[in-house]
Enzyme design. Sequence first.
Site, PDB file in Angstrom:
ATOM      1  N   GLU A 128       0.867  -1.178   0.000  1.00 24.87           N
ATOM      2  CA  GLU A 128       0.000   0.000   0.000  1.00 24.87           C
ATOM      3  C   GLU A 128       0.904   1.228   0.000  1.00 24.87           C
ATOM      4  OE1 GLU A 128      -3.551   2.217   2.548  1.00 24.87           O
ATOM      5  OE2 GLU A 128      -2.675   0.356   3.303  1.00 24.87           O
TER       6      GLU A 128
ATOM      7  N   LYS B 111       4.557   1.533  10.862  1.00 27.25           N
ATOM      8  CA  LYS B 111       4.641   2.773  10.091  1.00 27.25           C
ATOM      9  C   LYS B 111       4.271   3.977  10.950  1.00 27.25           C
ATOM     10  CE  LYS B 111       3.732   0.826   5.494  1.00 27.25           C
ATOM     11  NZ  LYS B 111       2.784   0.766   4.357  1.00 27.25           N
TER      12      LYS B 111
ATOM     13  N   ARG C  59       5.982 -13.199   9.476  1.00 29.42           N
ATOM     14  CA  ARG C  59       6.597 -11.918   9.157  1.00 29.42           C
ATOM     15  C   ARG C  59       7.964 -11.826   9.829  1.00 29.42           C
ATOM     16  NH1 ARG C  59       2.958  -7.304  11.114  1.00 29.42           N
ATOM     17  NH2 ARG C  59       4.717  -6.074  10.371  1.00 29.42           N
TER      18      ARG C  59
END
Length: 604
Positions: free
Chosen positions: A64, A309, A299
């Site tokens: 994204e 983020k 992950r």
Amino acid sequence: MTSPTHPAADGDAKASNFLRQIIEADLAKGTYASRRWAGSPGDAAHHASGQPDPAKIRTRFPPEPNGYLHVGHAKSICLNFGLARDYGGICHLRFDDTNPEKEDTEYVNSIIDAVQWLGFSWDAGGVKHLYQASDYFDFMYRAAEALIERGHAYVDEQTADEMRANRGDFTTPGKDSPFRGRTPAENLARFREMRDGKLADGAAVLRAKIDMASPNINLRDPAIYRIRRATHHNTGDKWCIYPMYTYAHPIEDALEQITHSFCTLEFEDQRPFYDWLLEKLTEAGLLASPPPRQYEFARLNLTYVITSKRKLAQLVNEGKVSGWDDPRMPTIVGLRRRGYTPESIQLFAERIGVTKSDSWIDYSVLEGCLREDLENKAHRAMAVLDPVKLLMTNWAEVFGSDSHTEDCAQPALPHSAIAEGQTPPPERVFKIGKEVWIEREDFEEVPPKGYKRLFPGNVVRLKGGYVIECTGCAKDANGKVTEVHAKVLAGTKSGTPGADSVKAKAAITWVAAVDAIAAEVRLYDRLFSDPHPDAGGKDFLTALNPHSLTVVQAWVEPSLASAKPDDKFQFERHGYFVADRVDHGVGGKVVFNRVTGLKDSWVK
């Protein structure tokens, strides 16, 4: 795209993992052998008109564009592009730009740059497989109407609080919305009013009609469209309704004929909806068969690092770091500016492997991969980071003049780093004269036990130069050493007959005052002193390492005068350094960043 090979076909077999086993099983069974590809993404009819797909598999990296990519994304990039490369496939770069309020072309450009810098390409057979989800908004809307018409979706006008309360929890089944029983015709009319801007933001959502009593809460009629009046960076103001990510993602995969959709473990609970949606749209004739399959892997959890983020943005916005490309940041732009190489990050991704369960990787593994990559690449150089002047008091007596200088030479790479048949790089040549700079720690007036460097009466070799005998020092009024004194021993210059006539127990690095270059050296270290800075709800800002950056004024050897931004070197005894890709050379400034030391200084 690099030439596709089976992982064992090029003599460099990759370690097997469960994702490779899945791909190999699908290839053996011919699971996707019947697929067709019409040259671009599209629906079932579009691909039916195409040719047999030239790609044996298709993967995708779907970020994204709402921030800068970090080291965890680098693992995913290496995984998706690497598997496509190894199995004769193609990896698409796709921007999942379904959230207009958080996305920006700045992030799009940074992502493109990051993937290319890591060494991967989405070009194959003259086609650029670079896509964005927003280009599929028309199809997503058409698919939503098809779901409504077939009784698989409805418009819900409950408030957000009502929907949350009626959803239930892990022990309580959900309750049907009072709007769930609307007819397809009623839902279709209301959905078109949403599309046409006749309802306010938040007044209604389109929900999939699945099972409000499902033990998987993600199947309790999830929202698939919401009203959001926001200008989109690609589609502008064409839409005031936008698809939810969980709805858009499987459709994007299917339109692009992705075979293996790899994502991290937090999406595991979403897989049943992924499969449900593709099944309904395939039954409706909108999507080609067989559909993509989603597979989850753990992950990257890296010690001494945060990858949120929001928290990374906080570090930037509060000035804790200089920007997204601060060399202490785990962003790809930060790692690049720090001096990491694409090869070292690819090696890291390969070394940590792929698993189904979460685990922590120590930061030293990443640093070790960098050292391994740079060991045989980075040209050597001498630098003095904490300088004190060394004066050879008998220089004129030995050489006839205080201004006399001589050339010294050292290899740019050690012999062990030069491959057989490879032409060695030219030697580094530098001067030696009466005055040189040495490290302050290389002199002790009263040496501790076992100390072998300069102290009164001891002899050492100036690496690549002469053997000297320390005679004492000069100090300022506060007792600080301002100058070290020594005698040069004639006939002991490195590389000349008789160089070994005097044995020295130590060799120290130095640069001559006559040709040294002044440099700003930024000694970077880990940003956090806690291996898990934000675990368990901790305030990560309290774990900031106060010693993560020290700036020193240093002297470096003249061979570094030709260093270009991003050139890497090994400063002998100090570690690996890189000419800063932003500041080096600006206004004649010489700036080097420490990438990593020669060994792990954080080992317990």
